[in-house]
Design an enzyme around this catalytic site. Structure first.
Site, PDB file in Angstrom:
ATOM      1  N   LYS A 243       0.907  -1.199   0.012  1.00 19.75           N
ATOM      2  CA  LYS A 243       0.038   0.074  -0.134  1.00 19.75           C
ATOM      3  C   LYS A 243       0.879   1.236   0.044  1.00 19.75           C
ATOM      4  CE  LYS A 243      -0.618  -0.021   4.962  1.00 19.75           C
ATOM      5  NZ  LYS A 243      -1.094  -0.707   6.016  1.00 19.75           N
TER       6      LYS A 243
ATOM      7  N   TYR B 284      15.134  32.353   1.182  1.00 24.71           N
ATOM      8  CA  TYR B 284      13.897  33.224   1.474  1.00 24.71           C
ATOM      9  C   TYR B 284      13.998  33.453   2.998  1.00 24.71           C
ATOM     10  CZ  TYR B 284      11.094  31.738  -2.407  1.00 24.71           C
ATOM     11  OH  TYR B 284      10.436  31.445  -3.561  1.00 24.71           O
TER      12      TYR B 284
ATOM     13  N   ARG C 258     -11.927  -0.192  13.994  1.00 21.16           N
ATOM     14  CA  ARG C 258     -11.596   0.551  12.767  1.00 21.16           C
ATOM     15  C   ARG C 258     -12.424  -0.117  11.669  1.00 21.16           C
ATOM     16  NH1 ARG C 258      -5.639   0.748  10.179  1.00 21.16           N
ATOM     17  NH2 ARG C 258      -5.878  -1.157   9.389  1.00 21.16           N
TER      18      ARG C 258
ATOM     19  N   MET D 206      10.207  25.224  -2.231  1.00 14.26           N
ATOM     20  CA  MET D 206       9.292  24.314  -3.025  1.00 14.26           C
ATOM     21  C   MET D 206      10.078  23.354  -3.693  1.00 14.26           C
ATOM     22  SD  MET D 206       5.846  25.065  -5.449  1.00 14.26           S
ATOM     23  CE  MET D 206       4.936  25.641  -4.114  1.00 14.26           C
TER      24      MET D 206
HETATM   25  C1  LIG Z   1      -0.631  -1.823   6.653  1.00 14.33           C
HETATM   26  C2  LIG Z   1      -1.134  -3.259   7.169  1.00 14.33           C
HETATM   27  C3  LIG Z   1      -0.241  -4.299   7.184  1.00 14.33           C
HETATM   28  C4  LIG Z   1       1.202  -4.217   7.395  1.00 14.33           C
HETATM   29  O1  LIG Z   1       1.610  -3.443   8.549  1.00 14.33           O
HETATM   30  P1  LIG Z   1       3.134  -3.439   8.842  1.00 14.33           P
HETATM   31  O2  LIG Z   1       3.494  -3.085  10.331  1.00 14.33           O
HETATM   32  O3  LIG Z   1       3.715  -2.410   7.933  1.00 14.33           O
HETATM   33  O4  LIG Z   1       3.965  -4.805   8.495  1.00 14.33           O
HETATM   34  C5  LIG Z   1      -0.990  -5.462   7.669  1.00 14.33           C
HETATM   35  N1  LIG Z   1      -2.085  -5.359   7.717  1.00 14.33           N
HETATM   36  C6  LIG Z   1      -2.837  -4.672   7.571  1.00 14.33           C
HETATM   37  C7  LIG Z   1      -4.547  -4.624   7.656  1.00 14.33           C
HETATM   38  C8  LIG Z   1      -2.390  -3.344   7.165  1.00 14.33           C
HETATM   39  O5  LIG Z   1      -3.284  -2.317   6.805  1.00 14.33           O
END
Ligand SMILES: *Cc1c(COP(=O)(O)O)cnc(C)c1O
EC number: 5.1.1.1
Length: 385
Positions: free
Chosen positions: A37, A277, A136, A325
């Site tokens: 992700k 700046y 969550r 920037m």
């Molecule tokens: C991001 C995520 C992980 C991985 O987490 P890490 O701590 O980076 O290994 C695993 N499961 C879910 C549902 C996540 O959102």
């Protein structure tokens, strides 16, 4: 194609090392799902995924259907993709079509999955995510029995690919009581599956921290994000590992990522002049400065103004003035033999010096993950040996 103002390198040998290390911790049986992700935590899905496949990874987890599509663009045909987060109703048939499994985080999503399977003419592969205490996402306990009934009734069209949950804070020992409670509740859900004789193909709850420090959380699959990129999830997990191996320090995980650019210009600044700046930096002596062609719009934190460093010729060059920037300046008065076009290391090693992500983020209050995941997708990523 014209050059971008900076570049990111991914070191395949470091990644292979990390995969081997994680594999040793989890054992031979579980599937190692690489969590990619946030553009592979800033590493860049398009470069990272094929590199990970070369190191034996065949399963990837993403947060959205949009990210799943990015993985699909570059992965091998037999690679598995799992969506852990948002998939809009209208995109569920697309996921089914491409054999992409996804989390079902409430009961209503089961009917949507069935409808998609019927529309496409292929089974939907679902992971029932259960609520265990992170509050969550996840199906509540009172919806679970009817979900199992649904899965049994429609098992040809809606495959029970997984039963999962996510720990809220496994990286910190102070959360241990909460994590234990989440695990206990997860086992209750598993028991119900067993007694109703409808069991998931894959049980999975462990993220990096859990997989590295809590072996009893490792079931059929582990979802590994931060550790595969070479970062300990927290000091707690690192010290847990050191205790386990009886060492004072250990380079078991290696940073995969480095970030580089080149010197755009070099100029002299007279004593008393201001740099960039405003008036935040005034030269207290005659100085030589190098101009660096990137800034906060390129993911370089503005909070490093007047306090960060880059590496030039293997030496630490302090940042002088504000991060702009698209530009910032560093002091090279005391660094010998510097020329326009020389390599600048923003994160990574140069000769005997290193700037790691932690030293970079300590002074900015950013999380490692936060800093990395904000790196613009436009920066080119290149895999190196
Ligand atoms: C991001 C995520 C992980 C991985 O987490 P890490 O701590 O980076 O290994 C695993 N499961 C879910 C549902 C996540 O959102």
């Amino acid at each position: 194609m014209v050059k971008h103002s900076s570049r990111i390198e991914l070191k395949q040998s470091a990644y292979k090392n990390n995969v081997n290390f994680i594999r040793k911790k989890i054992g031979a049986h579980p599937i190692l799902s690489s969590v990619v992700k946030a553009n592979a935590y800033g590493h860049g899905i398009h470069s990272f995924v094929p590199m990970a496949e070369k190191c034996g990874v065949k399963h990837f987890s993403v947060a959205s259907s949009f990210e799943a599509e990015e993985v699909l663009e570059v992965c091998q045909p037999d690679t598995d993709i799992m969506i852990m987060g948002i998939i809009y109703e209208e995109d569920i048939p697309w996921a089914v079509e491409h054999n992409i499994s996804f989390f079902v985080y409430n009961y209503d999503r089961l009917a949507l999955s069935l409808a998609a399977a019927e529309q496409v003419g292929k089974p939907a592969k679902v992971h029932i995510e259960v609520e265990t205490g992170a509050n969550r996402t996840g199906m509540q306990a009172d919806e679970f029995p009817k979900a199992l009934t649904f899965l049994r009734k429609h098992k040809d069209k809606v495959e029970f690919e997984g039963l999962c949950t996510h720990f809220g804070g496994a990286e910190s020992i102070s959360n241990q009581f909460k994590i234990d409670q989440q695990h206990a509740r997860y086992k209750e859900f598993l028991k119900q599956c067993k007694s109703k004789k409808i069991e998931p193909r894959l049980r999975h709850i462990a993220c990096s921290a859990a997989a590295l420090a809590m072996p009893d959380t490792v079931y059929d699959l582990v979802r590994i994000g931060v550790a595969q990129y070479g970062f300990w999830p927290s000091p707690d997990i690192y010290f847990h590992h050191l205790n386990e191996v009886g060492k004072k320090s250990d380079g078991a995980l290696k940073r995969v990522f480095s970030w580089k650019t080149d010197i755009m210009d070099i100029r002299d600044v007279k004593e008393g002049e201001f740099i960039g700046y405003g008036t935040s930096y005034q030269a207290s002596h005659n100085m030589k400065i190098a101009v660096i062609p990137l800034g906060y719009s390129n993911g370089y934190p503005r909070a490093l103004s007047n306090r960060g460093f880059v590496l030039i010729n293997g030496k630490k060059a302090p940042i002088v003035g504000l991060i702009n920037m698209n530009l910032f300046m560093v002091d090279i008065t005391y660094i010998k033999d510097v020329s326009v076009g020389d390599e600048v290391v923003l994160i990574g090693r140069q000769k005997n010096n290193v700037i790691n992500v932690a030293s970079f983020t300590n002074s900015t209050m950013l999380l490692n993950n936060e800093m990395l995941s904000r790196l613009p997708a436009a920066i080119p990523r290149k895999v190196v040996k």
